[in-house]
Write a protein that holds these residues in place. Structure first.
Motif, PDB file in Angstrom:
ATOM      1  N   SER A  43      11.961  -3.460   4.021  1.00  0.00           N
ATOM      2  CA  SER A  43      11.896  -3.350   5.481  1.00  0.00           C
ATOM      3  C   SER A  43      12.901  -4.278   6.139  1.00  0.00           C
ATOM      4  O   SER A  43      13.467  -3.958   7.190  1.00  0.00           O
ATOM      5  CB  SER A  43      10.480  -3.667   5.967  1.00  0.00           C
ATOM      6  OG  SER A  43       9.551  -2.718   5.478  1.00  0.00           O
ATOM      7  N   ALA A  84       7.654 -10.052   9.031  1.00  0.00           N
ATOM      8  CA  ALA A  84       6.782  -9.522   7.979  1.00  0.00           C
ATOM      9  C   ALA A  84       6.361 -10.638   7.044  1.00  0.00           C
ATOM     10  O   ALA A  84       7.197 -11.410   6.572  1.00  0.00           O
ATOM     11  CB  ALA A  84       7.503  -8.427   7.203  1.00  0.00           C
ATOM     12  N   THR A  85       5.076 -10.702   6.773  1.00  0.00           N
ATOM     13  CA  THR A  85       4.550 -11.714   5.869  1.00  0.00           C
ATOM     14  C   THR A  85       3.561 -11.070   4.913  1.00  0.00           C
ATOM     15  O   THR A  85       3.036  -9.976   5.179  1.00  0.00           O
ATOM     16  CB  THR A  85       3.887 -12.866   6.657  1.00  0.00           C
ATOM     17  OG1 THR A  85       3.541 -13.919   5.760  1.00  0.00           O
ATOM     18  CG2 THR A  85       2.642 -12.396   7.407  1.00  0.00           C
ATOM     19  N   ALA A  86       3.306 -11.744   3.800  1.00  0.00           N
ATOM     20  CA  ALA A  86       2.533 -11.120   2.724  1.00  0.00           C
ATOM     21  C   ALA A  86       1.033 -11.148   2.949  1.00  0.00           C
ATOM     22  O   ALA A  86       0.308 -10.291   2.444  1.00  0.00           O
ATOM     23  CB  ALA A  86       2.863 -11.807   1.392  1.00  0.00           C
ATOM     24  N   THR A 129       3.699  -8.518  11.045  1.00  0.00           N
ATOM     25  CA  THR A 129       3.134  -7.437  10.239  1.00  0.00           C
ATOM     26  C   THR A 129       2.760  -7.959   8.859  1.00  0.00           C
ATOM     27  O   THR A 129       3.397  -8.872   8.325  1.00  0.00           O
ATOM     28  CB  THR A 129       4.115  -6.263  10.091  1.00  0.00           C
ATOM     29  OG1 THR A 129       5.306  -6.716   9.425  1.00  0.00           O
ATOM     30  CG2 THR A 129       4.493  -5.696  11.437  1.00  0.00           C
ATOM     31  N   ARG A 141       8.174  -5.107   1.620  1.00  0.00           N
ATOM     32  CA  ARG A 141       8.477  -6.062   2.694  1.00  0.00           C
ATOM     33  C   ARG A 141       9.973  -6.351   2.767  1.00  0.00           C
ATOM     34  O   ARG A 141      10.570  -6.328   3.855  1.00  0.00           O
ATOM     35  CB  ARG A 141       7.686  -7.348   2.459  1.00  0.00           C
ATOM     36  CG  ARG A 141       7.646  -8.291   3.639  1.00  0.00           C
ATOM     37  CD  ARG A 141       6.678  -9.439   3.441  1.00  0.00           C
ATOM     38  NE  ARG A 141       7.027 -10.311   2.341  1.00  0.00           N
ATOM     39  CZ  ARG A 141       6.439 -10.313   1.148  1.00  0.00           C
ATOM     40  NH1 ARG A 141       5.447  -9.467   0.877  1.00  0.00           N
ATOM     41  NH2 ARG A 141       6.812 -11.161   0.199  1.00  0.00           N
ATOM     42  N   VAL A 151       2.485  -7.169   5.006  1.00  0.00           N
ATOM     43  CA  VAL A 151       2.983  -6.275   3.955  1.00  0.00           C
ATOM     44  C   VAL A 151       2.883  -7.030   2.638  1.00  0.00           C
ATOM     45  O   VAL A 151       3.710  -7.892   2.329  1.00  0.00           O
ATOM     46  CB  VAL A 151       4.441  -5.841   4.217  1.00  0.00           C
ATOM     47  CG1 VAL A 151       4.880  -4.824   3.170  1.00  0.00           C
ATOM     48  CG2 VAL A 151       4.596  -5.278   5.626  1.00  0.00           C
ATOM     49  N   ASP A 167       5.915  -7.068  -2.233  1.00  0.00           N
ATOM     50  CA  ASP A 167       7.199  -7.744  -2.019  1.00  0.00           C
ATOM     51  C   ASP A 167       8.337  -6.751  -1.807  1.00  0.00           C
ATOM     52  O   ASP A 167       9.161  -6.910  -0.898  1.00  0.00           O
ATOM     53  CB  ASP A 167       7.533  -8.640  -3.210  1.00  0.00           C
ATOM     54  CG  ASP A 167       6.597  -9.832  -3.334  1.00  0.00           C
ATOM     55  OD1 ASP A 167       5.926 -10.161  -2.339  1.00  0.00           O
ATOM     56  OD2 ASP A 167       6.551 -10.430  -4.424  1.00  0.00           O
ATOM     57  N   SER A 207      11.494 -11.953   7.406  1.00  0.00           N
ATOM     58  CA  SER A 207      10.469 -11.737   6.388  1.00  0.00           C
ATOM     59  C   SER A 207      10.376 -12.963   5.500  1.00  0.00           C
ATOM     60  O   SER A 207      11.389 -13.607   5.207  1.00  0.00           O
ATOM     61  CB  SER A 207      10.814 -10.515   5.526  1.00  0.00           C
ATOM     62  OG  SER A 207       9.892 -10.373   4.445  1.00  0.00           O
TER      63      SER A 207
END
Length: 538
Positions: free
Chosen positions: A249, A42-44, A238, A246, A240, A243, A258
Motif C-alpha cells: 500500500s 498504516a500500522t500493524a 489504518t 501494508r 493492516v 506486512d 507505514s
C-alpha cells in the motif's frame, strides 16, 4: 522550592543514552510547507482502547499523541520542556511538584483547561474502576493533586519520584477533558477528547481511525519543530496486519506513511524515505516465570535455556542487521543503560546440558526431552497473532528448535486474545514475550517490581517477588542524585542478567516508510511518530 521551565539539572544528567531523532523534513529541499491534504498512516496493530489511562499498547500512545497534550514535553535528548504547564516547581524533598498552567487552552469539546482538569485526569488514571494497564503503574507514588487556583495544581507523592516528569510527558497521561471524564465514563475508550493538534472523528473497528485538524490549536510544546495547528486537514490511521499488504500500500501510493518491519527495510528504500530510530525502554524480551514451584524457579534451568539458544545468529538471520542483539533488560537508547552486561554469556549447549544434569533433569523420554521424577521439562509459551509482528514468530520457532537440542520442550502455541488473557490471569504459562517503550529506566519496575502486578497497572505478570531486585528498583526511582541513580540502575541491570531473570533478545528499532512527497514527519522522545508538522508537497 526551585522553579524550572526545563528539566532540572538532576534530570538532565540522567540521560546516558538517547533515542536518535529522524525526520522526513530533511528531504524537503527547496519545497515550502503547505497546509491541507489528507495523510494515511498504516500500522500493524489496532489499539484496544483510546482512553490513555487504560491501554498499555504502544499503538495507543502513537495515536493518542495526536489527540492529547501533556503537562510537559520530553525532547529526544531527554530534557523536559513546557507544554500545558508553562513552568513548574519541585519541593526540596522531591515529594511535591507544583505546575503552573498556560492560559487559553481549550479541549476539543470547548472545555477550558484548568487545574481541576489535571486533577481529574490523574485521579482517573489511579482509580481502580478505570482498570489501568499502565498509567496507574506510572503513578505508583501519586498521593493526590491539590488545586490552588484555576491555573495552579500541586501533585503530591508518597515518596520522591525521579521519573515523574517523564511519566507526565507520556501520552498515557495526556490531559483529558474533565467534561468527558464526568459525562462520558462509558465511552472514553471510543470517544477520546483531548486538546491536541488533531481531534478524534471516528473509529471503524478492524479498519481504521480518522482524525481531523483542530484549527484552534495554539499551544504547541516549547522546542517542538512545528508550532501551531497541524498542517494536514486529516490524518487516517489504518490497521493492516500483513506486512506485504501494508508495504504494498505504501509503494503503490494508497498510504503515505507505514511502519516497516526491520526485515523488510530494503524493500521500501527505493520508493520511499526510510526514517529510523532506536527505541528506548525494554528490548524484545522473553520473560521467565521463576515464581515458586515453577520449573524456571531453578536458576540452573533458566541459565541452561539461555545457553541453549544462539541468539546472535538468530537475530542476524532474521533482521539482517536492522535490529541488534540485546543484552541488558534496557535498550541502549534508554537513560542509564549499562553496557557492562554485553557478552555476559555465550551460546554453549554443552554448558546447557551440564546445568540441566546438575538440576536433576537427567533422564530422557522417547522424544528426547528431559525428565525429572517422571515430569517432562516443558515450558508453556502461548502467544497471539498480534505478538507475531516483526517476525517474532521466527524467534519463537528458533528458540523452540534449539531448546529441543538440549532436551527442553517449548510449547510455542498460537492462541486468541481471550485465551491468553485467561492463561495470564491463572499464571498458566512459563514464557511471555514483549517489548515496551519508555524513555526512563523505571520501566524495569513495571516488569519486575513486586507491587507492579496487573491489578496495579504493572507488567509483572508472573507475580515475581525478588526482594533484592525490588529494593534496587524502588531505590532507583526514589533517588534524585544522578550518580547514585546510575549506580543503582547499573546494579539492577546486572542483577537481571546474572540471575537470568529474563532473556533479552533484540533491540527494536522504529522504522517508518514515508512517501517522497511527504515531509515533516519526525520521531519524539519515545520513538513515537509525530504528525503535527507533516505536510504534503504538491
Amino acid at each position: 522550592m526551585r522553579t524550572t521551565t526545563r528539566s532540572t539539572a538532576i534530570l538532565l544528567l540522567l540521560v546516558a543514552a538517547t533515542a536518535a531523532c529522524g525526520t522526513s523534513a530533511a528531504q524537503t529541499g527547496d519545497a515550502q510547507p503547505t497546509t491541507g491534504g489528507a495523510l494515511t498512516f498504516a500500522t500493524a496493530v489496532e489499539p484496544d482502547c483510546l482512553d490513555p489511562a487504560v491501554s498499555a499498547r504502544d499503538v495507543t500512545g502513537v495515536i493518542n499523541r495526536n489527540i492529547f497534550d501533556s503537562l510537559v514535553r520530553q525532547a529526544p535528548d531527554g530534557s523536559f520542556h513546557p507544554w500545558l504547564a508553562e513552568r513548574w516547581e519541585t519541593a526540596p524533598d522531591g515529594r511535591a511538584y507544583t505546575f503552573h498552567l498556560r492560559s487559553g487552552v481549550r479541549f476539543h469539546d470547548g472545555t477550558t483547561l484548568d487545574a481541576a482538569a489535571v486533577k481529574a485526569t490523574l485521579d482517573h488514571a489511579v482509580d481502580p474502576a478505570t482498570e489501568s494497564r499502565f498509567a496507574a503503574g506510572l503513578l505508583a507514588a501519586y498521593r493526590s493533586a491539590e488545586v490552588t487556583d484555576a491555573s495552579t495544581v500541586t501533585v503530591r507523592l508518597s515518596r520522591p519520584d525521579a521519573a515523574l516528569l517523564q511519566t507526565l510527558s507520556t501520552p498515557y497521561l495526556g490531559i483529558q477533558s474533565p467534561r468527558s471524564l464526568r459525562e462520558n465514563k462509558d465511552g472514553l475508550c471510543e470517544q477520546p477528547i483531548g486538546s491536541g493538534p488533531f481531534r478524534f472523528v471516528r473509529w471503524e473497528k478492524k479498519v481504521g481511525i480518522d482524525l481531523s485538524r483542530y484549527p484552534d490549536y495554539a499551544w504547541s510544546p516549547s522546542g517542538a519543530t512545528h508550532q501551531g495547528p497541524a498542517r494536514l486537514d486529516t490524518l487516517r490511521i489504518t490497521f493492516v496486519a500483513e506486512d506485504s499488504v501494508r508495504l504494498g500500500s505504501l509503494t503503490s501510493g494508497q498510504v503515505q506513511v507505514s511502519d516497516v518491519p526491520a526485515s523488510k527495510a530494503r524493500t521500501v528504500q527505493g520508493s520511499a524515505h526510510l526514517l529510523k530510530t532506536e527505541v528506548p525502554g525494554a528490548p524484545y524480551t522473553i520473560f521467565l516465570n521463576s515464581s515458586r514451584d515453577a520449573i524456571l524457579a531453578d536458576i540452573r534451568v533458566r541459565q541452561a535455556l539461555r545457553r541453549a539458544v544462539d541468539l546472535d545468529q538468530l537475530v542476524k538471520s532474521i533482521y539482517f542487521g536492522q535490529n541488534q542483539r540485546a543484552w541488558s533488560p534496557l535498550t541502549p537508547a534508554t537513560p542509564l543503560y549499562d553496557d557492562s552486561t554485553r557478552d555476559a554469556f555465550t551460546f554453549d549447549q554443552a554448558e546447557a546440558n551440564r546445568l540441566l544434569d546438575e538440576a536433576g533433569w537427567t533422564q530422557r523420554d522417547s522424544a528426547g526431552y528431559r525428565l525429572k521424577d517422571g515430569r517432562r521439562l516443558t515450558l508453556r509459551w502461548p502467544h497471539t497473532a498480534a505478538m507475531e509482528r516483526d517476525q517474532r514468530n521466527l524467534i519463537g520457532q528458533g528458540l523452540q528448535s534449539q531448546a529441543k537440542q538440549v532436551g527442553i520442550e517449548i510449547q510455542y502455541t498460537l492462541v486468541d486474545q481471550g485465551t491468553i488473557g485467561d492463561l495470564i490471569g491463572k499464571r498458566a504459562l512459563d514464557l511471555f514475550d514483549v517489548s515496551f517503550t519508555r524513555s526512563d529506566p523505571d520501566i524495569l519496575r513495571y516488569f519486575f517490581g513486586t507491587k507492579s502486578t496487573l491489578a496495579e497497572g504493572g507488567g509483572n505478570i508472573f507475580g515475581l517477588d525478588i526482594p533484592e531486585l525490588d529494593k534496587l528498583l524502588t531505590d532507583g526511582v526514589s533517588t534524585l542524585d544522578p550518580a547514585q541513580r546510575q549506580r543503582i540502575y547499573s546494579d539492577a541491570q546486572r542483577y537481571v542478567v546474572e540471575n537470568a531473570v529474563s532473556l533479552p533478545v533484540y533491540v527494536p528499532t522504529s522504522l517508518l516508510g514515508v512517501a517522497r512527497h511527504v515531509h515533516g514527519v519526525e520521531f519524539g522522545a519515545n520513538a513515537t511518530p509525530l504528525f503535527a508538522g507533516a505536510w504534503i508537497a504538491g
